[in-house]
Design a protein around this motif. Structure first.
Motif, short mmCIF file in Angstrom:
data_model
loop_
_atom_site.label_atom_id
_atom_site.label_comp_id
_atom_site.label_asym_id
_atom_site.label_seq_id
_atom_site.Cartn_x
_atom_site.Cartn_y
_atom_site.Cartn_z
N LYS A 421 -0.41 29.73 54.14
CA LYS A 421 0.87 30.41 54.30
C LYS A 421 0.86 31.83 53.75
O LYS A 421 1.67 32.66 54.15
CB LYS A 421 1.99 29.60 53.64
CG LYS A 421 1.79 29.32 52.15
CD LYS A 421 2.89 28.42 51.65
CE LYS A 421 2.68 28.07 50.17
NZ LYS A 421 3.75 27.16 49.67
N GLU A 424 -1.19 36.53 56.61
CA GLU A 424 -0.27 37.09 57.61
C GLU A 424 -0.90 36.97 58.99
O GLU A 424 -1.63 37.85 59.45
CB GLU A 424 0.05 38.55 57.28
CG GLU A 424 0.80 38.74 55.97
CD GLU A 424 1.14 40.20 55.72
OE1 GLU A 424 0.79 41.05 56.57
OE2 GLU A 424 1.74 40.47 54.66
N MET A 425 -0.63 35.88 59.65
CA MET A 425 -1.12 35.63 61.02
C MET A 425 -0.25 34.58 61.67
O MET A 425 0.53 33.88 60.99
CB MET A 425 -2.59 35.18 60.99
CG MET A 425 -2.86 33.96 60.12
SD MET A 425 -4.59 33.46 60.13
CE MET A 425 -5.41 34.92 59.54
N ASP A 426 -0.35 34.44 62.97
CA ASP A 426 0.50 33.49 63.67
C ASP A 426 0.03 32.06 63.42
O ASP A 426 -1.07 31.81 62.92
CB ASP A 426 0.57 33.81 65.17
CG ASP A 426 -0.79 33.75 65.85
OD1 ASP A 426 -1.62 32.91 65.47
OD2 ASP A 426 -1.02 34.54 66.78
N ILE A 427 0.87 31.12 63.79
CA ILE A 427 0.60 29.71 63.51
C ILE A 427 -0.64 29.21 64.24
O ILE A 427 -1.38 28.37 63.74
CB ILE A 427 1.83 28.84 63.88
CG1 ILE A 427 1.62 27.39 63.43
CG2 ILE A 427 2.12 28.92 65.36
CD1 ILE A 427 1.51 27.23 61.93
N ARG A 428 -0.91 29.76 65.44
CA ARG A 428 -2.09 29.34 66.19
C ARG A 428 -3.37 29.66 65.42
O ARG A 428 -4.28 28.83 65.34
CB ARG A 428 -2.11 30.04 67.56
CG ARG A 428 -3.28 29.63 68.44
CD ARG A 428 -3.35 30.52 69.67
NE ARG A 428 -3.58 31.90 69.32
CZ ARG A 428 -4.79 32.41 69.06
NH1 ARG A 428 -5.86 31.63 69.09
NH2 ARG A 428 -4.92 33.68 68.74
N LYS A 430 -3.63 30.10 62.14
CA LYS A 430 -3.68 29.26 60.95
C LYS A 430 -4.16 27.85 61.29
O LYS A 430 -4.94 27.24 60.54
CB LYS A 430 -2.29 29.20 60.30
CG LYS A 430 -1.85 30.51 59.65
CD LYS A 430 -0.49 30.37 59.02
CE LYS A 430 -0.05 31.68 58.38
NZ LYS A 430 1.29 31.58 57.76
N GLU A 431 -3.73 27.34 62.43
CA GLU A 431 -4.16 26.00 62.84
C GLU A 431 -5.65 25.98 63.18
O GLU A 431 -6.34 24.99 62.93
CB GLU A 431 -3.33 25.52 64.01
CG GLU A 431 -1.89 25.17 63.62
CD GLU A 431 -1.06 24.72 64.80
OE1 GLU A 431 -1.52 24.93 65.96
OE2 GLU A 431 0.05 24.20 64.58
N TYR A 472 -11.32 34.11 61.89
CA TYR A 472 -10.24 34.99 61.42
C TYR A 472 -10.46 35.40 59.96
O TYR A 472 -9.54 35.44 59.16
CB TYR A 472 -8.88 34.30 61.57
CG TYR A 472 -8.55 33.92 62.99
CD1 TYR A 472 -8.21 34.89 63.91
CD2 TYR A 472 -8.59 32.59 63.41
CE1 TYR A 472 -7.92 34.55 65.23
CE2 TYR A 472 -8.30 32.24 64.72
CZ TYR A 472 -7.96 33.23 65.63
OH TYR A 472 -7.67 32.90 66.92
N GLU A 476 -8.53 39.63 63.51
CA GLU A 476 -7.94 38.72 64.48
C GLU A 476 -8.99 38.10 65.39
O GLU A 476 -8.68 37.71 66.52
CB GLU A 476 -6.90 39.46 65.32
CG GLU A 476 -5.74 40.03 64.49
CD GLU A 476 -4.72 40.75 65.35
OE1 GLU A 476 -4.98 40.89 66.57
OE2 GLU A 476 -3.68 41.15 64.82
#
Length: 582
Positions: A421, A424-428, A430-431, A472, A476
């Motif tokens: 969390k 700073e990146m989108d949920i995709r 992080k998953e 990542y 990105e």
């Protein structure tokens, strides 16, 4: 000639990859030049057989283009060496299964395939239309336009402009046929941006056939060198040697190397108990699995003045010396495979039947999506074999190979997206990291399970990964880049984890080896040196032994570590350090 030219040009243009990063002037000038080179020579064929020859050539070109369009639309890549290799290795049953699975009504609803297929029908029809002199069809009138002087001038100007535009890319394309390149360099070029120099299916098929031919010739030389190789003597210093090869392992996601999440608790515990020794400075010469395995299996090393194919593959020396040699792989099978054709996708020495029979006592026939299934397969084999025979076991895992979510069972998941969390990146993204770290932790359990099989043996186990992978880590990007490596890419894609584990019995019997391991663990090393390390552990003596390349020898000297085929890793990282210090 105009008829064949126009039809071939249409077919080739249909095969352009219609994406923003692929389309360029080259995408349009190359089909024009190629179509001209196909059609123009037929002008000099005797008129009585000219139409038949043009018809045959045209139909062949259309079939190639249909195959190329199909590969782009349904396999997400144009026709390539890999695809051609797989076609050549496909038997009748596999072909039937393929057509039943991938050819359906939906296939023929694709507009590019429909147009390509229609060319096969319209082309012979256009010849029939020509024979009916009374029929002044629009099609015939269109072709007669090419006989007008003004049309010929415009056509010649366009053609010359296209030929001039094609000189630079054609020069780069022809470099792919340079016989000074060895097989690994060719494969490295294929994975890099050189596919942009093969914009039409005709280019691609010619290059694929050429590379397959060269691969086959190289394979014959490797087989000759391997099958004739002999060990001079063997002391069987290490009765049981294990080489575990990981896959797509980013060492910077391993807690044993300092990663902030506990991805390797079992390895860390074994290191704490001083039974596992971690190596800190190991790189892989390639970020391509097939190339890495070629280097890892061959007794050739970078810096040698001799050719790669003049050196044998090291398992043959173990087998001839008296070791039981097994190769168990989650990625490469042997059952039902023909002889290796090209190294692309592992089809080469790893699946060549005659080489496998010569080098290995055992090869697994079944594979699993998860590595624990492979461990169970190998465990069964190990229980059944004679424990009194010295053994070399090579275990090739699927590890953290993409797609990460498929590399571990859901019940083994340990991390969640909430563990990232602060990033700073989108949920995709992080998953994706979550799946990779879960796969790494699962891999930790797999490795520990393999070590447990040797707890009561006099065994030494080496673990090393084929290459890394960006997840990542700094930006990105996720995956691997096939280009001349940057320092950042080298860190995440070419630096690999390596450790050596010794059982209690082995530590008691070989304190000198343990001492040499501890002294060597911070020395710079490259994975193509693994064969020399294994020969020294076995006590095998042969004409290929070189103590200056043996990591555990006091005579060891680190050679220049070339990564990606042409980049000195140490120079690259040194320059990066100087820039950071400025």
């Amino acid at each position: 000639m105009p008829r064949l030219f126009m039809f071939c040009l249409t077919a080739c243009l249909l095969c352009c990859e219609f994406t923003a990063d692929r389309l360029s002037l080259h995408s349009f000038t190359a089909p024009v030049v190629v179509s001209f080179l196909i059609a123009w020579p037929t002008k000099f064929i005797h008129r009585k057989i000219r139409s038949a020859i043009q018809l045959l050539i045209g139909e062949i070109v259309f079939l190639i283009c249909i195959a190329d369009c199909y590969c782009q639309e349904f396999l997400n890549a144009p026709i390539s060496i890999k695809i051609l290799s797989l076609i050549l290795q496909t038997d009748s049953k596999e072909a039937t299964d393929f057509f039943a699975t991938f050819i359906s009504c939906k296939t023929f609803m694709n507009w590019r395939l429909l147009v390509s297929i229609s060319l096969i029908i319209l082309f012979p029809v256009s010849f029939l239309a020509k024979r009916k002199k009374s029929d002044k069809s629009r099609l015939e009138a269109f072709f007669k336009l090419f006989n007008k002087k003004s049309t010929k001038v415009a056509y010649s100007i366009l053609l010359i402009a296209c030929i001039v535009a094609e000189i630079p890319p054609t020069s780069r394309y022809l470099q792919l046929f340079n016989h000074d390149y060895d097989q690994k360099e060719l494969e490295g070029m294929l994975f890099k941006a050189y596919h942009k120099e093969v914009p039409t299916p005709i280019h691609r098929v010619i290059y694929a056939c050429h590379t397959l031919s060269r691969s086959n010739a190289t394979l014959k030389k490797i087989k000759q060198a391997t099958l004739s190789a002999k060990a001079d003597s063997c002391s069987f210093k290490s009765p049981h040697i294990v080489l575990i090869i990981g896959e797509s392992y980013n060492k910077h996601h391993s807690s044993i190397y300092g990663y902030h999440l506990p991805t390797t608790p079992r390895q860390s515990e074994r290191e704490k108990n001083e039974e596992l020794h971690l190596f800190s400075d190991v790189v892989s010469p390639w970020n391509i699995t097939s190339n890495v395995l070629m280097d890892m299996f061959s007794l050739w090393e970078y810096g040698s003045d001799e050719k790669f194919h003049d050196f044998p593959l090291f398992p043959i020396l173990f087998k001839n010396a008296g070791y039981s040699v097994s190769f168990t792989s989650s990625q490469f099978g042997i059952e039902g495979k023909r002889n290796g054709i090209t190294n692309i996708a592992g089809n080469y020495f790893i699946t060549d039947i005659s080489l496998n029979k010569a080098m290995f006592t055992y090869r697994n026939k079944k594979r699993g999506r998860e590595d624990m299934k492979l461990v169970r397969i190998f465990s069964k084999y190990k229980r059944e074999r004679d424990s009194g025979i010295p053994s070399l076991d090579i275990i090739h895992l699927i590890g953290q190979h993409f797609k990460y979510s498929k590399r571990y069972p859901r019940k083994s998941a340990h991390f969640s997206a909430n563990d990232y969390k602060e990033r700073e990146m989108d949920i995709r993204a992080k998953e994706t990291i979550m799946h990779y770290d879960n796969a790494t932790r699962y891999n930790d359990m797999v490795l520990d399970s393999i070590l447990s099989l040797y707890e009561n043996d006099e065994a030494i186990v080496i673990f090393i990964a084929d290459h890394g992978e960006q997840v990542y880590d700094n930006g990105e990007f996720q995956g691997r880049l096939f280009q001349d490596p940057t320092a950042e890419q080298a860190k995440y894609e070419f630096e690999v984890p390596m450790w050596i584990w010794c059982s209690r019995s082995y530590r008691d019997q070989h304190p000198d080896v343990v001492k040499s391991i501890i002294e060597a663990k911070d020395k710079p090393f490259m994975t193509d040196g693994i064969p020399q390390l294994l020969l020294s552990l076995a006590g095998i003596d042969s004409k290929w032994n070189d103590e200056s390349h043996n990591l555990l020898s006091p005579q060891y000297k680190c050679k220049p570590r070339i990564i990606g085929g042409n980049t000195d890793y140490d120079v690259l990282m040194s320059n990066k350090g100087k820039q950071d210090g400025e």
